[in-house]
Design an enzyme around this catalytic site. Sequence first.
Site, mmCIF file in Angstrom:
data_model
loop_
_atom_site.group_PDB
_atom_site.id
_atom_site.type_symbol
_atom_site.label_atom_id
_atom_site.label_comp_id
_atom_site.label_asym_id
_atom_site.label_seq_id
_atom_site.Cartn_x
_atom_site.Cartn_y
_atom_site.Cartn_z
ATOM 1 N N ARG A 135 -1.635 -26.185 -5.184
ATOM 2 C CA ARG A 135 -1.421 -24.769 -5.537
ATOM 3 C C ARG A 135 0.082 -24.568 -5.488
ATOM 4 O O ARG A 135 0.704 -24.748 -4.427
ATOM 5 C CB ARG A 135 -2.140 -23.863 -4.535
ATOM 6 C CG ARG A 135 -1.715 -22.416 -4.623
ATOM 7 C CD ARG A 135 -2.599 -21.490 -3.818
ATOM 8 N NE ARG A 135 -3.867 -21.271 -4.482
ATOM 9 C CZ ARG A 135 -4.701 -20.257 -4.218
ATOM 10 N NH1 ARG A 135 -4.394 -19.372 -3.294
ATOM 11 N NH2 ARG A 135 -5.833 -20.129 -4.877
ATOM 12 N N HIS B 181 -5.535 -20.765 -13.377
ATOM 13 C CA HIS B 181 -6.400 -20.959 -12.203
ATOM 14 C C HIS B 181 -7.751 -21.496 -12.701
ATOM 15 O O HIS B 181 -8.766 -20.788 -12.696
ATOM 16 C CB HIS B 181 -6.572 -19.626 -11.477
ATOM 17 C CG HIS B 181 -7.041 -19.749 -10.057
ATOM 18 N ND1 HIS B 181 -7.337 -20.958 -9.460
ATOM 19 C CD2 HIS B 181 -7.273 -18.796 -9.095
ATOM 20 C CE1 HIS B 181 -7.716 -20.751 -8.212
ATOM 21 N NE2 HIS B 181 -7.685 -19.449 -7.966
ATOM 22 N N GLN C 202 -10.998 -21.169 -10.587
ATOM 23 C CA GLN C 202 -11.539 -19.807 -10.580
ATOM 24 C C GLN C 202 -12.350 -19.551 -11.845
ATOM 25 O O GLN C 202 -13.445 -18.985 -11.793
ATOM 26 C CB GLN C 202 -10.388 -18.796 -10.469
ATOM 27 C CG GLN C 202 -10.847 -17.359 -10.417
ATOM 28 C CD GLN C 202 -11.619 -17.038 -9.139
ATOM 29 O OE1 GLN C 202 -11.143 -17.305 -8.049
ATOM 30 N NE2 GLN C 202 -12.818 -16.486 -9.255
ATOM 31 N N ASP D 56 -8.023 -8.418 -11.392
ATOM 32 C CA ASP D 56 -7.268 -9.222 -10.428
ATOM 33 C C ASP D 56 -6.207 -8.299 -9.829
ATOM 34 O O ASP D 56 -5.954 -7.198 -10.356
ATOM 35 C CB ASP D 56 -6.623 -10.424 -11.169
ATOM 36 C CG ASP D 56 -5.850 -11.384 -10.264
ATOM 37 O OD1 ASP D 56 -5.970 -11.287 -9.023
ATOM 38 O OD2 ASP D 56 -5.116 -12.245 -10.819
ATOM 39 N N CYS E 248 -11.558 -12.032 -8.742
ATOM 40 C CA CYS E 248 -11.325 -13.348 -8.131
ATOM 41 C C CYS E 248 -11.097 -13.247 -6.626
ATOM 42 O O CYS E 248 -11.363 -14.179 -5.895
ATOM 43 C CB CYS E 248 -10.133 -14.024 -8.796
ATOM 44 S SG CYS E 248 -8.623 -13.033 -8.676
ATOM 45 N N ARG F 67 -17.195 -20.535 -6.005
ATOM 46 C CA ARG F 67 -16.010 -21.383 -5.968
ATOM 47 C C ARG F 67 -16.375 -22.764 -5.397
ATOM 48 O O ARG F 67 -15.819 -23.788 -5.811
ATOM 49 C CB ARG F 67 -14.899 -20.724 -5.129
ATOM 50 C CG ARG F 67 -14.270 -19.481 -5.792
ATOM 51 C CD ARG F 67 -13.527 -19.839 -7.073
ATOM 52 N NE ARG F 67 -12.604 -20.927 -6.836
ATOM 53 C CZ ARG F 67 -11.360 -20.770 -6.376
ATOM 54 N NH1 ARG F 67 -10.884 -19.564 -6.144
ATOM 55 N NH2 ARG F 67 -10.575 -21.821 -6.187
HETATM 56 N N1 CP Z 1 -9.465 -16.489 -5.724
HETATM 57 C C1 CP Z 1 -8.740 -17.327 -4.973
HETATM 58 O O1 CP Z 1 -8.187 -18.314 -5.461
HETATM 59 O O2 CP Z 1 -8.665 -16.999 -3.669
HETATM 60 P P1 CP Z 1 -7.706 -17.659 -2.591
HETATM 61 O O3 CP Z 1 -6.302 -17.279 -2.961
HETATM 62 O O4 CP Z 1 -8.132 -17.065 -1.277
HETATM 63 O O5 CP Z 1 -7.872 -19.146 -2.622
HETATM 64 N N1 NVA Z 2 -3.177 -13.606 -9.584
HETATM 65 C C1 NVA Z 2 -3.384 -13.876 -8.177
HETATM 66 C C2 NVA Z 2 -4.596 -14.704 -7.974
HETATM 67 C C3 NVA Z 2 -4.938 -15.003 -6.541
HETATM 68 C C4 NVA Z 2 -6.141 -15.877 -6.405
HETATM 69 C C5 NVA Z 2 -2.148 -14.559 -7.624
HETATM 70 O O1 NVA Z 2 -1.576 -15.416 -8.318
HETATM 71 O O2 NVA Z 2 -1.739 -14.235 -6.508
#
Ligand code: CP
Ligand code: NVA
Length: 296
Positions: free
Chosen positions: A95, A122, A125, A213, A253, A281
């Site tokens: 990530r 993502h 997701q 989101d 999400c 997930r």
């Molecule tokens: N939706 C999602 O990716 O959640 P987290 O940031 O908690 O992993």
């Molecule tokens: N758009 C959000 C998604 C989190 C899962 C972010 O990037 O923080």
Amino acid sequence: MTRHLVDIASLSVAELRHILDLSVAAPKHALAGKGVALIFEKPSNRTRHSMEMAVVQLGGHPVYTRGEEVGFDVRESVEDVTRIMAGYHAVLAARVFRHSFIERMVAVSDVPVINMLSDASHPLQALADIITMEEHVGPIAQSTVAYIGDYNNVARSLAEAVCLLGGTISLGCPSAYDADDDELARLAALGGTVRQSASPQEAIAGADVVHTDTWISMGQEEESAIRRKIFSKYCVDEDLMALAAPNAKFMHCMPAHRGEEVSADVFDGPNSVVIQQGHHRLTAARGALAWVMEKS
Ligand code: CP
Ligand code: NVA
């Protein structure tokens, strides 16, 4: 050839379907005796836990690592981290703030790389989103999915998945936080139907599913005040949901911010499937890991 999961759009329809099939029928020993590196430059609840548990369920061993411990391009280069870790692990998952880091990992890795969220996308997701929609709404090809809010990583992967599967994606985003013409053309080329409006009322009209989101993604905290102002008319509340199809499902999400991108009554209401979506997930993580391991 080594399989990587970087973006939904780089999959064929058959590959996407195969991942979804594997998510409910993953070989139990796909990762037997193998390690999976899970590197996080940003916080996580769902992604960390679903990936750790999916690795365990497939017989492997997850190694969680905070981004600052490996220090991509700070302690050592992305390439050096990747080449070393590929000698320990069957899969490298990351990530990252910069999508280019995922691409640089892929360029030098001889084991699969999985994108666990970047500034661009993502994919894990989106897999869970598709599984949830097919379970609660029906075939994507016959569905209209409205996405209201910031056209960011989550929206981009969702739109790619809906288009690939022949559905309709209807984006309701403010100007400059929407999909530009090139992006709309890229989505349309994947298949399905793409619509966009700066009016959330127009975008949501008749939708079978409504997805949103956060207005302030990780790393955008300094823009909080301006973003709250720009997005203030894009809260998915009961009035907005009333314009969608009867009993349209609400998805998010998460993490969610009640009173910002969604009202509490919608988020916690009877047509919200956010918890089922979050639980999927884990389903999606099994499919993604099993799929990359098929060719390893
Ligand atoms: N939706 C999602 O990716 O959640 P987290 O940031 O908690 O992993
Ligand atoms: N758009 C959000 C998604 C989190 C899962 C972010 O990037 O923080």
